[in-house]
Design a protein around this motif. Structure first.
Motif, PDB file in Angstrom:
ATOM      1  N   THR A 167       0.819  -1.224   0.000  1.00 36.89           N
ATOM      2  CA  THR A 167       0.000   0.000   0.000  1.00 36.89           C
ATOM      3  C   THR A 167       0.841   1.256   0.000  1.00 36.89           C
ATOM      4  N   LEU A 168       1.766   1.354   0.957  1.00 36.19           N
ATOM      5  CA  LEU A 168       2.620   2.532   1.113  1.00 36.19           C
ATOM      6  C   LEU A 168       4.059   2.120   0.856  1.00 36.19           C
ATOM      7  N   LEU A 169       4.595   2.560  -0.276  1.00 39.14           N
ATOM      8  CA  LEU A 169       6.019   2.358  -0.569  1.00 39.14           C
ATOM      9  C   LEU A 169       6.765   3.556   0.010  1.00 39.14           C
ATOM     10  N   ASP A 170       7.199   3.394   1.250  1.00 37.57           N
ATOM     11  CA  ASP A 170       7.942   4.441   1.968  1.00 37.57           C
ATOM     12  C   ASP A 170       9.398   4.299   1.543  1.00 37.57           C
ATOM     13  N   ASP A 171       9.671   4.798   0.353  1.00 36.11           N
ATOM     14  CA  ASP A 171      10.800   4.355  -0.452  1.00 36.11           C
ATOM     15  C   ASP A 171      12.148   4.850   0.048  1.00 36.11           C
ATOM     16  N   ALA A 172      12.317   6.175   0.145  1.00 34.91           N
ATOM     17  CA  ALA A 172      13.627   6.740   0.488  1.00 34.91           C
ATOM     18  C   ALA A 172      13.447   8.143   1.029  1.00 34.91           C
ATOM     19  N   GLY A 173      14.362   8.552   1.922  1.00 35.63           N
ATOM     20  CA  GLY A 173      14.315   9.886   2.495  1.00 35.63           C
ATOM     21  C   GLY A 173      13.857   9.856   3.943  1.00 35.63           C
ATOM     22  N   ALA A 185      -2.827  -5.656   3.286  1.00 37.85           N
ATOM     23  CA  ALA A 185      -2.724  -7.035   3.760  1.00 37.85           C
ATOM     24  C   ALA A 185      -1.293  -7.554   3.733  1.00 37.85           C
ATOM     25  N   THR A 186      -0.568  -7.296   2.661  1.00 37.37           N
ATOM     26  CA  THR A 186       0.748  -7.892   2.469  1.00 37.37           C
ATOM     27  C   THR A 186       1.808  -6.810   2.361  1.00 37.37           C
ATOM     28  N   ASP A 187       2.748  -6.780   3.321  1.00 37.15           N
ATOM     29  CA  ASP A 187       3.865  -5.824   3.285  1.00 37.15           C
ATOM     30  C   ASP A 187       3.356  -4.409   3.016  1.00 37.15           C
ATOM     31  N   PHE A 188       2.293  -4.005   3.690  1.00 36.96           N
ATOM     32  CA  PHE A 188       1.615  -2.799   3.235  1.00 36.96           C
ATOM     33  C   PHE A 188       2.254  -1.499   3.695  1.00 36.96           C
ATOM     34  N   ILE A 189       3.334  -1.582   4.473  1.00 39.47           N
ATOM     35  CA  ILE A 189       4.229  -0.441   4.668  1.00 39.47           C
ATOM     36  C   ILE A 189       5.630  -0.968   4.384  1.00 39.47           C
ATOM     37  N   CYS A 190       6.200  -0.580   3.264  1.00 39.51           N
ATOM     38  CA  CYS A 190       7.468  -1.168   2.822  1.00 39.51           C
ATOM     39  C   CYS A 190       8.390  -0.074   2.290  1.00 39.51           C
ATOM     40  N   GLY A 191       9.667  -0.392   2.166  1.00 39.79           N
ATOM     41  CA  GLY A 191      10.629   0.555   1.628  1.00 39.79           C
ATOM     42  C   GLY A 191      11.799   0.784   2.561  1.00 39.79           C
ATOM     43  N   ASN A 192      12.653   1.744   2.236  1.00 41.82           N
ATOM     44  CA  ASN A 192      13.887   1.976   2.986  1.00 41.82           C
ATOM     45  C   ASN A 192      14.031   3.420   3.430  1.00 41.82           C
ATOM     46  N   ALA A 193      12.914   4.063   3.766  1.00 43.70           N
ATOM     47  CA  ALA A 193      12.975   5.409   4.323  1.00 43.70           C
ATOM     48  C   ALA A 193      13.322   5.355   5.809  1.00 43.70           C
ATOM     49  N   ALA A 194      13.661   6.515   6.357  1.00 48.10           N
ATOM     50  CA  ALA A 194      13.734   6.713   7.804  1.00 48.10           C
ATOM     51  C   ALA A 194      12.476   7.472   8.190  1.00 48.10           C
ATOM     52  N   SER A 195      11.550   6.804   8.865  1.00 46.81           N
ATOM     53  CA  SER A 195      10.226   7.374   9.066  1.00 46.81           C
ATOM     54  C   SER A 195       9.717   7.176  10.478  1.00 46.81           C
ATOM     55  N   ILE A 196       9.000   8.194  10.958  1.00 45.91           N
ATOM     56  CA  ILE A 196       8.265   8.117  12.213  1.00 45.91           C
ATOM     57  C   ILE A 196       6.779   8.160  11.895  1.00 45.91           C
ATOM     58  N   TYR A 197       6.053   7.202  12.447  1.00 51.29           N
ATOM     59  CA  TYR A 197       4.601   7.142  12.333  1.00 51.29           C
ATOM     60  C   TYR A 197       4.026   7.451  13.714  1.00 51.29           C
TER      61      TYR A 197
END
Length: 347
Positions: A167-173, A185-197
């Motif tokens: 769903t959310l490709l939190d890709d980079a940054g 449902a599947t890997d729905f927050i993914c990527g290689n960002a530095a993120s705070i939720y």
């Protein structure tokens, strides 16, 4: 949230929101690119019924000049906008703001490749998304990204981000999400960002063996990872907290409500035991029926206060230098950004 862990959580909130509160715009840390007037933004109105400057969101973004150096606030009136949108890398300082996420909807229907399927792709730095629903209605058979964020210094407030897989490709940054609803449902927050939720709700549609996160950190030198602080996990079946897309995947859940949608072992190794010694999966003072760590996999951690502290501050994403309040003054768009800028200089 109950009383459990409230005093430390309140301390973290003070750290997190001493600089920013609810609706903010961003400012670049790069020398020479910072807008000179951080209190003023150019206002562009989007209304699909013709009562604004543009009827399509992409047309409003296209009106922003390359190498933009002004805050641009694109106000989207309520409606369902059937668009596939890209904010290019050469158009920083853009805000997309809806009225409410429930009535300001950006939707598309595309699946397959994670980089080409997103409904909204953000490549620009210093981006803000506010009060929008961003969804991909492709379905369950392919990867179908609703939102891809690949620009640095991006923040989202009160958004609903919905799809099924990736769903959310939190890709980079470096990124920040506050009070967002994220569903899949599947890997729905993914990527290689530095993120705070912060205070987000994560809703799993998985019936079994799905995963909330698939963080892609591939080296111990990368300062990336996902922190979920004061969030709420709900769902309809059973799921894992995360699995390692990258060998050094890093995810922390802190003071988060975990429902019984999360299976007792908590984490999945993606059928690669070699990653047991390299991933960093931690939980700190979480609560709820799915928060019992007694049956967690041995290669995850119950964190101490000192271990959790570095991941519970905006310093993790360098936020002290770029999180700012929403501009308090607006200049109306008059056909081109350049004309507004020239008029301001002549005032």
């Amino acid at each position: 949230m109950g009383r459990r862990g409230m005093s430390h959580y309140a301390h973290c909130v003070i750290i997190l929101f001493g600089i920013c509160f609810c609706s903010v715009s961003l400012i670049s840390a790069a020398a020479g690119t910072v807008p000179t007037d951080t209190s003023t933004s150019i206002l562009i109105r989007v209304d699909q019924f013709g009562n604004g400057d543009f009827e399509k969101i992409q047309d409003a973004i296209d009106a922003v000049p390359s190498n933009n150096s002004k805050f641009v606030f694109i106000r989207i009136k309520p409606g369902t906008y059937r668009e596939k949108i890209v904010v290019p890398a050469d158009k920083p300082f853009v805000t997309l703001s809806g009225a409410r996420a429930s009535n300001t909807i950006i939707t598309w229907n595309d699946g397959g490749d994670i980089f080409y399927s997103p409904t909204l792709t953000v490549l620009a730095s210093d981006f803000v998304g506010r009060f929008l629903t961003i969804q991909n209605t492709f379905g369950t058979t392919e990867r179908a990204v609703a939102l891809r964020v690949a620009g640095d210094r991006a923040a989202f407030y009160g958004c609903r981000i919905r799809s099924y897989q990736d769903t959310l490709l939190d890709d980079a940054g470096n990124h920040y999400y506050r009070k967002c609803y994220i569903e899949g449902a599947t890997d729905f927050i993914c990527g290689n960002a530095a993120s705070i939720y912060e205070r987000c709700r994560l809703h799993s549609l998985s019936t079994q063996n799905g995963s909330l996160t698939a963080q892609h950190r591939s080296s111990p030198s990368e300062k990336t990872g996902f922190t979920f602080l004061g969030c709420k996990i709900t769902g309809i079946g059973h799921a894992f907290l995360g699995r390692p897309w990258g060998a050094y995947s890093r995810v922390i859940f802190a003071q988060t409500y975990i429902s019984d949608v999360i299976v007792p072992q908590g984490w999945d190794d993606w059928q690669d035991q070699n990653k047991h010694s390299t991933v960093y999966y931690g939980e700190y003072k979480c609560y709820g029926p799915g928060a019992d760590t007694s049956k967690r996999v041995q290669w995850s951690q119950s964190l101490s206060e000192n271990q959790a502290a570095p991941f519970m501050t905006i310093d993790m994403i360098g936020g002290r230098s770029w999180l700012r309040r929403t501009p308090s003054h607006f200049k109306r768009f008059t056909g081109s950004i350049a004309s507004v800028m020239n008029a301001n200089e002549n005032d």
